[in-house]
Scaffold this motif. Structure first.
Motif: not given
Length: 191
Positions: A61-70
């Motif tokens: 998957s593309d970067v920045g597509t993970g499960y968490f963010g702020f």
């Protein structure tokens, strides 16, 4: 004998986005049992968003597509209510600080605190033997807890809906607490 040497790459899996945000508030107050009629007020929220999302959902998957963010926002927000027929408008500068969990690559749940600083002087409210001077509402500060959900569309458009539950009393002799529902649109650009 064959010897292979590979160089480690320093690849960031974090994506940072910024952009404008605009939305609709529907607000009233909690803890107003001394009043016969407290009705909701429409208002707006407008400002800027900083969104950080890290990780990858899977290796391909593309970067920045993970499960968490702020996500941190800086917004001008109009809130208030009509109390026994008297409209009460409160203008705030609000700073939500939200942790985001992405259930899918696009759909997310958000929660976190919000700090708010009053920018207006709403005046007086009379109630029989009491007159509440709203000039110094809790020194003009409010703390709230936010819970909501959002959806990120292609090309940076995002929509979210949230509930902001005020935790601070508006004044020492006035136990009212802000109660705000928000629907907002934002347009986020990758840095």
């Amino acid at each position: 004998m064959f010897i292979s040497q590979t160089g480690a790459q320093n690849v960031s899996t974090t994506v940072v986005k910024v952009g404008p945000k605009i939305g609709l508030n529907v607000s009233d107050f909690r803890k107003t049992q001394d009043y016969e009629s407290v009705s909701m007020k429409l208002g707006e929220n407008i400002g800027a968003v900083l969104n950080i999302r890290w990780g990858q959902r899977h290796l391909n998957s593309d970067v920045g597509t993970g499960y968490f963010g702020f996500q941190q926002e800086m917004l001008f927000s109009t809130q208030g209510a009509s109390v026994d027929g008297t409209p009460l408008k409160l203008n705030y500068f609000v700073v939500p600080m939200l942790l985001k969990f992405y259930a899918t690559e696009n759909a997310n749940l958000e929660m976190g605190p919000q700090l708010a600083f009053m920018m207006s002087k709403p005046g007086l409210i009379d109630k029989e033997q009491y007159t509440y001077d709203l000039e110094n509402l809790g020194a003009g500060k409010d703390i709230a807890f936010i819970v909501g959900f959002g959806y990120d569309f292609i090309e940076g458009l995002s929509i979210n809906a949230r509930y902001c539950m005020g935790l601070s009393e508006l004044a020492k002799n006035l136990p009212w607490k802000n109660n705000v529902f928000q629907i907002s649109l934002s347009w986020l650009l990758t840095l």
